[in-house]
Structures are given as C-alpha cells and as structure tokens.
Scaffold this active site. Structure first.
Site, PDB file in Angstrom:
ATOM      1  N   CYS A  66      36.861 -36.413  36.135  1.00  0.00           N
ATOM      2  CA  CYS A  66      35.667 -35.768  36.690  1.00  0.00           C
ATOM      3  C   CYS A  66      35.406 -36.290  38.105  1.00  0.00           C
ATOM      4  O   CYS A  66      35.317 -37.506  38.303  1.00  0.00           O
ATOM      5  CB  CYS A  66      34.465 -36.057  35.786  1.00  0.00           C
ATOM      6  SG  CYS A  66      32.903 -35.549  36.519  1.00  0.00           S
ATOM      7  N   LYS A 122      22.222   5.702  42.207  1.00  0.00           N
ATOM      8  CA  LYS A 122      23.621   6.054  41.950  1.00  0.00           C
ATOM      9  C   LYS A 122      24.146   5.043  40.924  1.00  0.00           C
ATOM     10  O   LYS A 122      24.414   3.887  41.244  1.00  0.00           O
ATOM     11  CB  LYS A 122      24.446   5.994  43.229  1.00  0.00           C
ATOM     12  CG  LYS A 122      25.876   6.473  43.006  1.00  0.00           C
ATOM     13  CD  LYS A 122      26.629   6.656  44.297  1.00  0.00           C
ATOM     14  CE  LYS A 122      27.918   7.422  44.086  1.00  0.00           C
ATOM     15  NZ  LYS A 122      28.831   6.835  43.133  1.00  0.00           N
ATOM     16  N   CYS A 140      34.625 -32.306  31.787  1.00  0.00           N
ATOM     17  CA  CYS A 140      34.363 -33.727  31.965  1.00  0.00           C
ATOM     18  C   CYS A 140      33.887 -34.250  30.619  1.00  0.00           C
ATOM     19  O   CYS A 140      33.052 -33.618  29.964  1.00  0.00           O
ATOM     20  CB  CYS A 140      33.289 -33.905  33.021  1.00  0.00           C
ATOM     21  SG  CYS A 140      32.389 -35.444  32.904  1.00  0.00           S
ATOM     22  N   ASP A 193      12.825  -2.458  12.201  1.00  0.00           N
ATOM     23  CA  ASP A 193      14.248  -2.205  11.951  1.00  0.00           C
ATOM     24  C   ASP A 193      14.522  -1.954  10.477  1.00  0.00           C
ATOM     25  O   ASP A 193      15.310  -1.089  10.107  1.00  0.00           O
ATOM     26  CB  ASP A 193      15.088  -3.420  12.373  1.00  0.00           C
ATOM     27  CG  ASP A 193      15.049  -3.615  13.877  1.00  0.00           C
ATOM     28  OD1 ASP A 193      14.387  -2.797  14.548  1.00  0.00           O
ATOM     29  OD2 ASP A 193      15.660  -4.583  14.353  1.00  0.00           O
ATOM     30  N   ASP A 208      16.487   1.057   8.744  1.00  0.00           N
ATOM     31  CA  ASP A 208      17.675   0.850   7.907  1.00  0.00           C
ATOM     32  C   ASP A 208      17.527   1.539   6.556  1.00  0.00           C
ATOM     33  O   ASP A 208      18.483   2.085   6.012  1.00  0.00           O
ATOM     34  CB  ASP A 208      17.922  -0.649   7.667  1.00  0.00           C
ATOM     35  CG  ASP A 208      18.291  -1.363   8.956  1.00  0.00           C
ATOM     36  OD1 ASP A 208      18.645  -0.657   9.924  1.00  0.00           O
ATOM     37  OD2 ASP A 208      18.207  -2.601   8.989  1.00  0.00           O
ATOM     38  N   GLU A 217      17.631   9.597  43.911  1.00  0.00           N
ATOM     39  CA  GLU A 217      17.830   8.947  42.608  1.00  0.00           C
ATOM     40  C   GLU A 217      18.849   7.816  42.709  1.00  0.00           C
ATOM     41  O   GLU A 217      19.614   7.751  43.674  1.00  0.00           O
ATOM     42  CB  GLU A 217      18.277   9.989  41.575  1.00  0.00           C
ATOM     43  CG  GLU A 217      19.420  10.860  42.046  1.00  0.00           C
ATOM     44  CD  GLU A 217      19.550  12.141  41.209  1.00  0.00           C
ATOM     45  OE1 GLU A 217      20.393  12.150  40.329  1.00  0.00           O
ATOM     46  OE2 GLU A 217      18.811  13.099  41.453  1.00  0.00           O
TER      47      GLU A 217
END
Ligand code: IVH
Length: 689
Positions: free
Chosen positions: A424, A130, A442, A36, A40, A128
């Site tokens: 709870c 869809k 809770c 990367d 960059d 193929e």
C-alpha cells in the site's frame, strides 16, 4: 364448470386491467396505491386462473410479460415509416442558424418569396430532453401491443417484441374503449440511473463485468435473445413521437398535443418537455436542462427542439435522412485527447488500490480534468496504457472521468509500462489480490490512514449521515493528527479542537459541530449505508432496513437469513457477516449509539408472508413540505398500509413526518417525544424505495 366461464372471463378481465392500472401507477406515475403484497396477490390470482383455464390466456395479459422462451435469432421488421435521425447542433450559433432556416422555410412558403432577412415570425417550439438510450417503435393494433422493433438502420429493425413486453411501463393494451386501428408509438428505452447503479452493484457482487454506463446496460439488456434476462433488468421507456397510424383521435394541431395524447394512453413522457417561443426560448431551455441534467433520473446527451405546429412540420419536411423541423442540441463532447503524465495509486474506502492517471489538464464535458481513473491493473494492461502516452479521456455526467483508450500512433518510444505496487503506497501494508477479484487491496484495514479517511468521508456523505461541511481537507487533518480514528470520534469533537485546525474559523467550526449534532437523528437505512460495509450500497441498505427493521437483527443475522432478503445474494450476505464478525466494527456501532446517534426501528417486513397492513393502528401527523411527495401521496401511501393520518399531534401519535418549514406540530412532537421521520425515514418504514 362451463356455467361460470363467463364469470371467469370477467374476473380475468378485471384482474388484467387492475394489474395494468397498478403497473401504470407504479412504473409511470411513480405513485403506487397498493402495497406490493396486495399487487402480488392479484398477480398470483391471475396466474392461477390462467393455469386453470389455459384457453383464456391472452397475449395482452400481464402474465405474458415474462416467461417466454429464448429466441435463436431476432426476426427483421420493416418500418413502414422510416425511423430517421436528427441533425445536431453543438453551439448556440448553430441553433440560431436552425431557427433562421425554420423561419425562412415557413416565411418562404407564406410569402412565396426567397429568404426575408427581417422576418418577424417567432416560431413555437416543443423542447424536450434527448434521452441517451435506444430508439424503439411499438406497434398497437386495435389497442393491443403487437410488435416492437429496434431502429436498426432506420428502415429495418429487429423484432424485440418479447423483450419490450417485459418493460412494465409499456402498456400491453391501450386504456381506451375505442382503440385506434393502428398506432405506432416511438420513443427511447433506457435504464434509470438508480437501476443502473443497482445492476452494477449486483454485477460486481456476482463477480461479473460491470456496464460502462446506463446506455450500454440498456442496450445489453434489450438485445438479449432470452427475454427472461431482459425481464430481470429494470428498463424504462419514454415516448417522443409516433410512426404509422390509423387513429381518428390523434391530435392534428401540435406535437405537444400529441404527447399529451400519448400520456393519456398511459405512455410515459418526459416531464421536462416544454413549449417555448423562438430562439431565445430554445437557448434558455438548454441552460435550464443543462443545470438539471445531473439530477435527472436518466442520462441525456442534449435536448431536442421540434417545431410545435404539425402543419408547419409538414411544410418544412425532410432533408436527406433528417427532419428540417427538428434538431438535437447536444451537450459538449464528453471525450477529449490529452497526455498521461504519470500513474498514481489511490487507496479507497475498502482498501482497493486504484491506478489514477495524472493528466495534462484538458477541457472535457464542460470542466477541466486533471485526473482520470484507470480502474484496475487488468484494465491498464488490457488498454495497454503507458506513462507518457496520449490518451482519450471521457467524462460523462457526474461519473469519475476515465481513460478510455490510448492513441497508439502517438506513442513515444520511452513510454513506460506501469506495474501495480506490491504494498500500500499509504501505510505500507501488503497489497493482496484475491482469486477472482480484479482489484488489489491494502490489507491495513482501518489502520491505514487512507482507508480511514475514506471511511469517514463516506460516513459523513450526503446520502449517508449527511454531515454538511465535513470535506476532504478537513478529514485529512482530523485523521493525520489522530483527532478522529473512527466515525464515533466525530461525535466527540468540540469547537476548540476544530477551530485549531488550518483554514478553520470559529464560525465554520461551530457550523460543523452543529451539522454533526443534527446528523444524530437519522434513519436505519442511512446508518447501515454509512457504515460502508463492502457491497452494501444505498439500495441494499434500504432493503436491509425494511426487511430487518433493527440494527441488532442486522448485526446478528446469519448469511442464510440475509439471503432471504430480495436482491441479497451470497456475496453481499458474506460481506455483512464478515463486517460484524470484526469486533472493532461492532464497537464503533455501540459507540455511535452511545454518542446519541439514533433512528426508528420496527419489526421488519416478513419476507415470505403477505403483509398487507403493516401500519395497522399507527397514527401519523404530517407537517412541512416533503422534497418528493405531496401530502395526498403521503396520505395515500400510509393509508394503503393500514395507517391513519391525523391533523394534530397528541401522545397517541406514533410518528410525525416532517418536511421543510414545519409548523408548531413539529415542536409539539419534540416536546412529547413522538418519533420524527423525514421523507427517507417514512419511505423506509413504508418499505418503499
Ligand atoms: S425525435 C425524426 N425526440 O435521437 C427523428 N429523438 O438522432 C425523430 N432521441 O434515434 C426523433 N430523445 O433515438 C426524438 N426527445 C427525443 C429524443 C430522440 C432521444 C434519439 C432517438 C433518435 C435519435 C436521433
């Protein structure tokens, strides 16, 4: 300055084509060939040059994908060739009828007579997926992406060019020397499931509304007047056909040739497309894709069958607004109507109380559904769902079924309004709803058996520690009998303790102990994810592992340091800090380490500084087959970051990357104590996803 303007132009051209090439490798092939940071660097150089020479900025420059100003409205675009829809088939006999019509249509022309019942013609089809996204049309003039539009009503759509430009897998320029004068590529914009999950995690961390499904997320992102918002969402594009064209290179024989041509122009196409013969081929294809559906990276709502030969397509033509040569074979309806018998409240891993509808069993999306989530109290109120109502239930793919709406005409007068409990229902602790949150929780924490069970199930789940066989029934017993209180207790389980449990024979007890033992060797990313820190999903866990590189750094990082990591905002950072402020949680981490749970650590990826060769000096050996990458790809990735791949294991080897069916290199690595990585571990080390 003028004397080198030609050189500048050349450099600009080189940078643009290099960057687009890397975009293609990354976004279309999923095979980046440079780190990367290197990418960059190229991008920054291009930006700088364009800033210095604004007169040389071109509309097809990769820098022009982002940064355009928001629009007030979308302009209208007329489709020279209308964007039609497809007829649908749901049942096999409707597909059979389609094939019969096709054969009749073709035989009719060939023989000059009406329908011949014993027609032996077997038609070649292209089958193929869809895609469940949004249809768009991309217009390239002299090889440059000029305008892009939505389908609209099929005749006129909206001009969403600026938004489409932000999609990195859409070429801005066709990679050919003699581009066609005109080529209109048609296809679908969608959001990959993984990007959808990531987006929703971010939405929830920001306290913003989550999207119901990837399709809505894609639609919401694409129809933004501000292209900068679209740019922040990760959208994908897949081509499935063409519209208008003036292109002498365009294949004329078959649809499959046409798709191969589009692929050669760097358009992403579905890998799952296939040429099949006759009705049998169609129905087999449907079954294959239905079985693969959940594991596809994107949502589909069926498959599309197209007569492959273009001459035959032309012969068959169109009926009203749909082609006669193609049909969509849709998956079973994902919505059904049923009665809501009661509303229970479930306690989740983080204590969230979720109202769950108990339903009269109903067949939807191919399975019988008896429970569906109502999400939270606000949703129950918004949809005005009452006990005893008739409701619409939706089950889409592998997501939890949900109650979509009530059928008001069917409400009986004694339908009951539901209220969220104040305590709870499992442990009796007070339930609280913090300001700005939609859920009540809770407050029992890990003292609440329900939270404890969920935490352990999450810890053991496939994408976390991957402990095979540790399912709900077993965890219920282990927690209820206080055999297991924390994940660390799992590593102290003996066969005897397990074999005493209900429905547990010696053999299965043995298997579980083995699975627990096997889970000890893991990756930092998996381990972080397994801890179940609120707002830390799989993607965030990977980011944390890549950027911090060690558990201790994660445990001691403050909010500010955490927020330097891409995609970690204040909410996620706070969740992490809060988690480790709880001494109990730190103790569990220590106990797990003491039990032998281990992973490889590294120095982390510096956030700001360019880091082009993080694996400099490291030697790797590969053995066995990895689930998603070929040997060549692995080698390329390692070398791109400065590492070396060697053929044999020695004490100088830093890592052995192990796939299925490894050879003796694996044994040697174990005996020499060389670090062992699986594919996930390798990707983490590489800083990829
Ligand atoms: S071909 C003449 N192929 O389905 C129609 N459409 O109901 C040409 N769709 O609006 C469409 N995947 O958005 C075609 N592989 C695929 C498709 C596909 C999804 C969508 C498309 C179209 C709708 C038609």
């Amino acid at each position: 300055m003028n004397e080198n303007i030609e050189e500048i132009k050349q450099r600009l051209q080189q940078l643009r084509s290099d960057i687009e090439h890397h975009n293609y490798r990354y976004y279309v092939l999923d095979q980046p060939s440079i780190p990367d940071a290197e990418y960059d660097k190229l991008f920054r150089e291009l930006q700088q040059l364009e800033q210095d020479y604004p007169q040389l900025i071109a509309a097809d420059s990769p820098t022009q994908r982002v940064g355009a100003a928001p629009l007030k409205t979308f302009a209208q675009i007329t489709h020279v060739i209308p964007m039609l829809s497809l007829s649908n088939a749901f049942e096999d006999d409707e597909v059979e009828a389609f094939d019969r019509r096709v054969r009749a249509g073709l035989a009719l022309e060939a023989a000059g007579v009406a329908w011949i019942d014993s027609d032996p013609l077997t038609v070649e089809y292209n089958a193929e997926p869809k895609f469940d996204g949004l249809a768009v049309s991309l217009r390239y003039e002299n090889g440059v992406f000029k305008t892009g539009a939505t389908r609209g009503d099929g005749y006129t759509g909206e001009d969403i060019t600026l938004n489409l430009k932000t999609i990195r897998s859409i070429p801005l320029k066709l990679p050919v020397n003699n581009p066609p004068a005109l080529l209109e590529v048609r296809g679908e914009v969608l959001m990959l499931k993984k990007d959808f999950q990531r987006l929703n995690q971010q939405q929830s961390a920001k306290g913003e509304k989550e999207f119901a499904n990837p399709r809505n997320a894609a639609a919401g992102s694409l129809r933004q007047l501000d292209p900068n918002i679209t740019a922040r969402r990760r959208l994908a594009f897949f081509a499935y056909g063409i519209g208008d064209s003036q292109d002498t290179c365009l294949p004329k024989a078959t649809h499959s040739d046409l798709m191969a041509y589009l692929s050669s122009l760097h358009f992403p196409i579905a890998k799952e497309s296939q040429v099949v013969m006759g009705l049998k081929g169609l129905l087999e294809y449907y079954q294959v894709i239905a079985a693969k559906r959940e594991n596809l990276p994107y949502d589909i709502d069926g498959v599309v069958y197209k007569v492959n030969a273009i001459a035959q397509q032309e012969q068959l033509g169109f009926v009203s607004r749909a082609p006669r040569f193609a049909i969509a074979h849709k998956f079973p309806a994902q919505e059904a109507m049923t009665k809501l018998l009661d509303i229970d409240v479930q306690v989740g891993r983080t204590g969230a109380l979720t109202p769950v509808a108990r339903l009269q069993p109903v067949f939807v999306g191919g399975v019988t559904v008896t429970n569906a989530t109502l999400h939270n109290a606000d949703e129950v109120e918004r949809k005005d769902v009452r006990i005893g109502d008739t409701v619409i239930v939706r089950r889409a793919g592998d997501v939890i079924p949900e109650v979509v709406s009530v059928v008001p005409e069917k409400r009986s007068p004694d339908a009951l309004v539901f209220t969220m409990p104040s305590h709870c229902p499992v442990c009796g602790a007070k339930a609280v709803r913090l300001p700005g949150e939609t859920v009540s929780r809770c407050t029992g924490g890990l003292f609440c058996p329900a939270q404890r069970k969920q935490a352990i199930l999450h810890f053991a789940s496939r994408r976390a520690m991957d402990i095979d066989g540790l399912g709900e029934k077993l965890v219920d017993q282990l927690v209820d009998q206080t055999i297991v209180r924390t994940p660390a207790d799992l590593y102290r389980l003996g066969i005897a303790a397990l074999a005493n449990l209900e429905r547990m024979a010696d053999k299965s007890a043995n298997n579980i102990v083995k699975a627990i033992e096997n889970s000890k060797q893991t990756t930092l990313a998996r381990f972080i994810y397994a801890l179940g820190i609120r707002n830390v999903g799989e993607a965030t866990a990977k980011d944390l592992a890549v950027h911090l590189g060690s558990m201790d750094r994660l445990m001691t990082a403050d909010s500010e340091r955490l927020q330097q990591i891409p995609d970690v905002g204040p909410v996620v950072a706070q969740s992490i800090v809060d988690f480790f402020a709880e001494t109990h949680n730190c103790e569990v981490v220590e106990q797990l380490r003491a039990c032998g749970v281990n992973w490889n650590e590294h120095d982390g990826k510096p956030v700001a500084a360019a880091n082009t060769a993080p694996l400099q000096g490291k030697t790797f050996v590969l053995t066995g087959t990895l689930p998603h990458m070929s040997r060549e790809e692995v080698k390329e990735k390692i070398e791109a970051q400065g590492g070396k791949v060697s053929g044999s294991v020695s004490s100088k080897t830093d890592y052995v990357v192990v796939g299925t069916d490894p050879g003796s290199k694996y044994d040697k690595a174990v005996s020499l104590g060389v670090a062992i990585l699986d594919e996930d571990g390798l990707l983490t080390l590489l800083g990829g996803s």
